[in-house]
Design an enzyme around this catalytic site. Sequence first.
Site, PDB file in Angstrom:
ATOM      1  N   TYR A 189       0.821  -1.215   0.000  1.00 13.78           N
ATOM      2  CA  TYR A 189       0.000   0.000   0.000  1.00 13.78           C
ATOM      3  C   TYR A 189       0.850   1.258   0.000  1.00 13.78           C
ATOM      4  O   TYR A 189       2.053   1.209   0.263  1.00 13.78           O
ATOM      5  CB  TYR A 189      -1.002  -0.004   1.157  1.00 13.78           C
ATOM      6  CG  TYR A 189      -0.470   0.468   2.491  1.00 13.78           C
ATOM      7  CD1 TYR A 189       0.232  -0.376   3.341  1.00 13.78           C
ATOM      8  CD2 TYR A 189      -0.693   1.781   2.904  1.00 13.78           C
ATOM      9  CE1 TYR A 189       0.693   0.074   4.574  1.00 13.78           C
ATOM     10  CE2 TYR A 189      -0.236   2.232   4.137  1.00 13.78           C
ATOM     11  CZ  TYR A 189       0.459   1.384   4.968  1.00 13.78           C
ATOM     12  OH  TYR A 189       0.917   1.831   6.173  1.00 13.78           O
ATOM     13  N   ARG A 211       7.365   3.734  -5.408  1.00 11.62           N
ATOM     14  CA  ARG A 211       7.617   2.905  -4.214  1.00 11.62           C
ATOM     15  C   ARG A 211       6.620   1.747  -4.131  1.00 11.62           C
ATOM     16  O   ARG A 211       6.979   0.644  -3.724  1.00 11.62           O
ATOM     17  CB  ARG A 211       7.563   3.768  -2.943  1.00 11.62           C
ATOM     18  CG  ARG A 211       8.066   3.016  -1.707  1.00 11.62           C
ATOM     19  CD  ARG A 211       8.247   3.915  -0.514  1.00 11.62           C
ATOM     20  NE  ARG A 211       6.970   4.434  -0.032  1.00 11.62           N
ATOM     21  CZ  ARG A 211       6.862   5.362   0.917  1.00 11.62           C
ATOM     22  NH1 ARG A 211       7.928   5.882   1.489  1.00 11.62           N
ATOM     23  NH2 ARG A 211       5.667   5.788   1.295  1.00 11.62           N
ATOM     24  N   LYS A 213       6.681  -1.635   1.774  1.00  5.50           N
ATOM     25  CA  LYS A 213       5.476  -1.136   2.458  1.00  5.50           C
ATOM     26  C   LYS A 213       4.332  -2.122   2.226  1.00  5.50           C
ATOM     27  O   LYS A 213       3.546  -1.963   1.296  1.00  5.50           O
ATOM     28  CB  LYS A 213       5.129   0.267   1.947  1.00  5.50           C
ATOM     29  CG  LYS A 213       4.204   1.039   2.856  1.00  5.50           C
ATOM     30  CD  LYS A 213       4.304   2.526   2.587  1.00  5.50           C
ATOM     31  CE  LYS A 213       3.273   3.347   3.333  1.00  5.50           C
ATOM     32  NZ  LYS A 213       3.337   3.246   4.790  1.00  5.50           N
ATOM     33  N   GLU A 216      12.767   3.711  13.344  1.00  4.70           N
ATOM     34  CA  GLU A 216      11.746   4.686  12.959  1.00  4.70           C
ATOM     35  C   GLU A 216      10.545   4.557  13.877  1.00  4.70           C
ATOM     36  O   GLU A 216      10.519   3.703  14.764  1.00  4.70           O
ATOM     37  CB  GLU A 216      11.340   4.463  11.497  1.00  4.70           C
ATOM     38  CG  GLU A 216      10.756   3.080  11.240  1.00  4.70           C
ATOM     39  CD  GLU A 216      10.397   2.811   9.772  1.00  4.70           C
ATOM     40  OE1 GLU A 216      10.279   3.752   8.974  1.00  4.70           O
ATOM     41  OE2 GLU A 216      10.215   1.617   9.451  1.00  4.70           O
TER      42      GLU A 216
HETATM   43  N1  PDD Z   1       3.262   5.877   6.561  1.00  2.00           N
HETATM   44  N2  PDD Z   1       7.899   4.735   8.140  1.00  2.00           N
HETATM   45  C1  PDD Z   1       6.779   3.990   8.146  1.00  2.00           C
HETATM   46  C2  PDD Z   1       6.793   2.683   8.866  1.00  2.00           C
HETATM   47  C3  PDD Z   1       5.626   4.434   7.473  1.00  2.00           C
HETATM   48  O1  PDD Z   1       4.513   3.683   7.467  1.00  2.00           O
HETATM   49  C4  PDD Z   1       5.658   5.684   6.815  1.00  2.00           C
HETATM   50  C5  PDD Z   1       4.479   6.198   6.051  1.00  2.00           C
HETATM   51  C6  PDD Z   1       6.840   6.445   6.861  1.00  2.00           C
HETATM   52  C7  PDD Z   1       6.959   7.777   6.181  1.00  2.00           C
HETATM   53  O2  PDD Z   1       6.955   7.642   4.795  1.00  2.00           O
HETATM   54  P1  PDD Z   1       6.439   8.805   3.831  1.00  2.00           P
HETATM   55  O3  PDD Z   1       7.198  10.016   4.184  1.00  2.00           O
HETATM   56  O4  PDD Z   1       6.753   8.306   2.492  1.00  2.00           O
HETATM   57  O5  PDD Z   1       4.959   8.979   4.098  1.00  2.00           O
HETATM   58  C8  PDD Z   1       7.944   5.917   7.521  1.00  2.00           C
HETATM   59  C9  PDD Z   1       2.038   6.279   5.905  1.00  2.00           C
HETATM   60  C10 PDD Z   1       1.833   7.747   5.884  1.00  2.00           C
HETATM   61  C11 PDD Z   1       0.915   5.513   6.545  1.00  2.00           C
HETATM   62  O6  PDD Z   1       1.078   4.317   6.675  1.00  2.00           O
HETATM   63  O7  PDD Z   1      -0.114   6.094   6.871  1.00  2.00           O
END
Ligand code: PDD
Length: 284
Positions: A31, A50, A149, A182
Amino acid sequence: MTIRINFNGEICEDAHISVFDHGFLFGDSVYEVISTYKGHLCFAQEHLDRLRNSARSISLEIPLSDDQFFTEIDKTIKAAGNAESYIRIIVTRGVGEIDIDPETCIRPNVLIIVKPIAKYSEENYINGINVALVSVKRNPKEALNPGIKTGNYLNNVLAKMEARKSGAADALMLNPSGQLTECTTSNFFFIRDQRLMTPSLNCGILSGITRDVVLRLARENGILVEEGEWPAEVLQNADESFITGTVKMVMPVTSLDGRPIGNGKPGPITKMLMRLYKDVLATL
Ligand code: PDD
């Protein structure tokens, strides 16, 4: 608040997925979350790239081209008609036998959920949030690589529950080697002696799109950047901290386990990057 769901090209107000979809049964899906800012899609191409990388990593074939995705996203945003949209694209393995082997799954299901963005409270940006260093470890790269992801977020769900129990807004996870990684849906940064530091991709994290932009902005503005591998103790000397993500953008972290980071207020480098990031979004 209007929600519209695009289910394999058909726009619905509500959608139902089969209990035999391997996305439901095994978390076998990928996703992305995209947002709009002032009505424009933010970094949509990067998110689609991605999504494809994630799908490739689990040998899942995405049945749509980028052009088709853009058409379907646009169609769904228009049908929902919100001022600002949260867009979640999900591609599941599809319906198959109740068997861990995906070979019986005939066709992936593609869903695009569009809803209004649930903005974080302004108070979080003004005062910063408290993050808990939790005991739940981030999945090691060699198990379920956090760089992919997938729809299997149980690791992060457990970390979030632990953080909530201690009254923290989010959880900061270590990898099994004890290195910082993270938060549950965001990348983690800290600042020490004017240097912007963030765990390297090697630690087992998602390569965040907001993270990339923030690192670029920092470099362009003369801030020294270090991507590295550090134990949690390094945070004892941190002056500032923040997290990044598509919806939350750049959000200050002002305490860890209830103890202030630096002077306990969003610091100057954090505030500068918050502003620069919004400026970038405004020019998209
Ligand atoms: N999450 N790390 C994790 C585990 C994440 O799920 C996300 C994003 C990020 C940040 O990635 P980005 O800057 O590309 O949004 C880092 C999304 C927003 C979510 O699952 O809602």
